[in-house]
Scaffold this motif. Structure first.
Motif, PDB file in Angstrom:
ATOM      1  N   THR A  65       0.842  -1.202   0.000  1.00 15.40           N
ATOM      2  CA  THR A  65       0.000   0.000   0.000  1.00 15.40           C
ATOM      3  C   THR A  65       0.879   1.255   0.000  1.00 15.40           C
ATOM      4  O   THR A  65       0.617   2.205  -0.734  1.00 15.40           O
ATOM      5  N   GLN A  66       1.928   1.237   0.803  1.00 17.44           N
ATOM      6  CA  GLN A  66       2.844   2.379   0.866  1.00 17.44           C
ATOM      7  C   GLN A  66       3.569   2.592  -0.464  1.00 17.44           C
ATOM      8  O   GLN A  66       3.862   3.731  -0.835  1.00 17.44           O
ATOM      9  N   LYS A  67       3.847   1.525  -1.194  1.00 16.16           N
ATOM     10  CA  LYS A  67       4.518   1.648  -2.498  1.00 16.16           C
ATOM     11  C   LYS A  67       3.677   2.447  -3.480  1.00 16.16           C
ATOM     12  O   LYS A  67       4.208   3.101  -4.365  1.00 16.16           O
ATOM     13  N   GLU A  68       2.356   2.408  -3.311  1.00 21.17           N
ATOM     14  CA  GLU A  68       1.444   3.123  -4.204  1.00 21.17           C
ATOM     15  C   GLU A  68       1.195   4.565  -3.759  1.00 21.17           C
ATOM     16  O   GLU A  68       0.460   5.298  -4.398  1.00 21.17           O
ATOM     17  N   SER A  69       1.801   4.961  -2.654  1.00 26.28           N
ATOM     18  CA  SER A  69       1.587   6.279  -2.063  1.00 26.28           C
ATOM     19  C   SER A  69       2.133   7.393  -2.951  1.00 26.28           C
ATOM     20  O   SER A  69       3.085   7.209  -3.714  1.00 26.28           O
TER      21      SER A  69
ATOM     22  N   LEU B  48       6.759  10.004  -2.106  1.00 26.17           N
ATOM     23  CA  LEU B  48       7.840   9.256  -2.745  1.00 26.17           C
ATOM     24  C   LEU B  48       8.794   8.612  -1.739  1.00 26.17           C
ATOM     25  O   LEU B  48       9.287   7.507  -1.970  1.00 26.17           O
ATOM     26  N   LEU B  49       9.045   9.291  -0.615  1.00 27.02           N
ATOM     27  CA  LEU B  49       9.930   8.726   0.397  1.00 27.02           C
ATOM     28  C   LEU B  49       9.300   7.482   1.022  1.00 27.02           C
ATOM     29  O   LEU B  49       9.961   6.462   1.203  1.00 27.02           O
ATOM     30  N   GLU B  50       8.020   7.562   1.339  1.00 29.17           N
ATOM     31  CA  GLU B  50       7.304   6.426   1.905  1.00 29.17           C
ATOM     32  C   GLU B  50       7.305   5.249   0.929  1.00 29.17           C
ATOM     33  O   GLU B  50       7.526   4.094   1.322  1.00 29.17           O
TER      34      GLU B  50
ATOM     35  N   ALA C  34       9.163   1.608   1.545  1.00 33.75           N
ATOM     36  CA  ALA C  34       8.393   0.364   1.471  1.00 33.75           C
ATOM     37  C   ALA C  34       9.085  -0.619   0.536  1.00 33.75           C
ATOM     38  O   ALA C  34       9.220  -1.808   0.857  1.00 33.75           O
ATOM     39  N   GLU C  35       9.543  -0.122  -0.592  1.00 33.04           N
ATOM     40  CA  GLU C  35      10.272  -0.964  -1.555  1.00 33.04           C
ATOM     41  C   GLU C  35      11.526  -1.543  -0.909  1.00 33.04           C
ATOM     42  O   GLU C  35      11.835  -2.732  -1.064  1.00 33.04           O
ATOM     43  N   GLN C  36      12.249  -0.699  -0.160  1.00 38.57           N
ATOM     44  CA  GLN C  36      13.466  -1.151   0.515  1.00 38.57           C
ATOM     45  C   GLN C  36      13.162  -2.203   1.575  1.00 38.57           C
ATOM     46  O   GLN C  36      13.873  -3.197   1.678  1.00 38.57           O
TER      47      GLN C  36
ATOM     48  N   LEU D 205      11.914   2.819   9.982  1.00 41.10           N
ATOM     49  CA  LEU D 205      11.627   3.891   9.034  1.00 41.10           C
ATOM     50  C   LEU D 205      10.332   3.690   8.256  1.00 41.10           C
ATOM     51  O   LEU D 205       9.792   4.636   7.693  1.00 41.10           O
ATOM     52  N   ASP D 206       9.811   2.478   8.238  1.00 37.70           N
ATOM     53  CA  ASP D 206       8.537   2.234   7.550  1.00 37.70           C
ATOM     54  C   ASP D 206       7.346   2.531   8.458  1.00 37.70           C
ATOM     55  O   ASP D 206       6.206   2.399   8.049  1.00 37.70           O
ATOM     56  N   GLY D 207       7.611   2.897   9.717  1.00 36.74           N
ATOM     57  CA  GLY D 207       6.547   3.210  10.668  1.00 36.74           C
ATOM     58  C   GLY D 207       6.230   2.069  11.619  1.00 36.74           C
ATOM     59  O   GLY D 207       5.465   2.249  12.572  1.00 36.74           O
ATOM     60  N   THR D 208       6.793   0.903  11.419  1.00 32.03           N
ATOM     61  CA  THR D 208       6.556  -0.246  12.300  1.00 32.03           C
ATOM     62  C   THR D 208       7.203   0.009  13.652  1.00 32.03           C
ATOM     63  O   THR D 208       8.364   0.402  13.722  1.00 32.03           O
ATOM     64  N   THR D 209       6.448  -0.236  14.718  1.00 28.70           N
ATOM     65  CA  THR D 209       6.967  -0.085  16.072  1.00 28.70           C
ATOM     66  C   THR D 209       6.856  -1.413  16.806  1.00 28.70           C
ATOM     67  O   THR D 209       5.791  -2.038  16.795  1.00 28.70           O
ATOM     68  N   ILE D 210       7.924  -1.829  17.444  1.00 28.63           N
ATOM     69  CA  ILE D 210       7.976  -3.084  18.192  1.00 28.63           C
ATOM     70  C   ILE D 210       8.379  -2.745  19.629  1.00 28.63           C
ATOM     71  O   ILE D 210       9.362  -2.031  19.849  1.00 28.63           O
ATOM     72  N   GLU D 211       7.620  -3.284  20.596  1.00 28.07           N
ATOM     73  CA  GLU D 211       7.947  -3.091  22.013  1.00 28.07           C
ATOM     74  C   GLU D 211       8.775  -4.272  22.505  1.00 28.07           C
ATOM     75  O   GLU D 211       8.464  -5.416  22.218  1.00 28.07           O
ATOM     76  N   CYS D 212       9.835  -3.971  23.246  1.00 31.44           N
ATOM     77  CA  CYS D 212      10.698  -4.994  23.824  1.00 31.44           C
ATOM     78  C   CYS D 212      10.740  -4.801  25.328  1.00 31.44           C
ATOM     79  O   CYS D 212      10.860  -3.680  25.808  1.00 31.44           O
ATOM     80  N   ARG D 213      10.665  -5.889  26.044  1.00 34.45           N
ATOM     81  CA  ARG D 213      10.764  -5.832  27.518  1.00 34.45           C
ATOM     82  C   ARG D 213      11.922  -6.639  27.990  1.00 34.45           C
ATOM     83  O   ARG D 213      12.320  -7.591  27.473  1.00 34.45           O
TER      84      ARG D 213
END
Length: 141
Positions: free
Chosen positions: A80-84, A87-89, A93-95, A133-141
């Motif tokens: 979905t982001q590739k179709e945005s 251009l940076l997004e 996404a491609e990367q 950088l793609d917006g994904t956030t992961i929580e680590c404990r």
């Protein structure tokens, strides 16, 4: 390790800075602490605790491997982001589609981290939040 501007305090949103600590037996280690903790000598500012550099590396590796484990779920977002129109997004996404074709990582590489990491946020309760950088956030404990 070149991640100075990428470590953020979960309390005050100020950057962390790297410090060298030496134990009584002469052993040295690198830690990261909020730059606002002792801004004025002898007066404690931000109350967020320091974090070992090794902990930050482990959190990054764990978070990246979680992205790899959940690649199929992320592919929909990246496509979905590739179709945005952004251009940076679209480029990121491609990367990320390309980067996640690899196997899980078990050693830290600064160059790779700089390609994928937006920031790491350290909270007082010990939680570490890794945002890519793609917006994904992961929580680590």
């Amino acid at each position: 390790m070149i991640i100075a501007s990428k470590i953020i305090c979960g309390n005050c949103n100020k950057p962390y800075s790297r410090k060298g600590w030496q134990s009584r037996n002469g052993e040295t280690r690198s830690i990261w602490q909020c730059s606002e903790r002792y801004k004025v000598k002898g007066i404690q500012g931000c109350t967020n605790r320091h974090t070992d550099e090794e902990t930050l590396v482990k959190a990054f590796l764990m978070a990246w491997n979680a992205v790899l484990d959940n690649r199929e779920a992320c592919l929909e977002k990246w496509n979905t982001q590739k179709e945005s129109d952004n251009l940076l997004e679209a480029y990121r996404a491609e990367q990320f589609i390309e980067y996640t074709e690899d196997t899980p990582v078990d050693n830290f590489e600064t160059d790779f981290m700089l390609k994928v990491l937006d920031h790491i946020k350290v909270f007082e309760d010990g939680m570490i939040e890794v945002t890519f950088l793609d917006g994904t956030t992961i929580e680590c404990r």
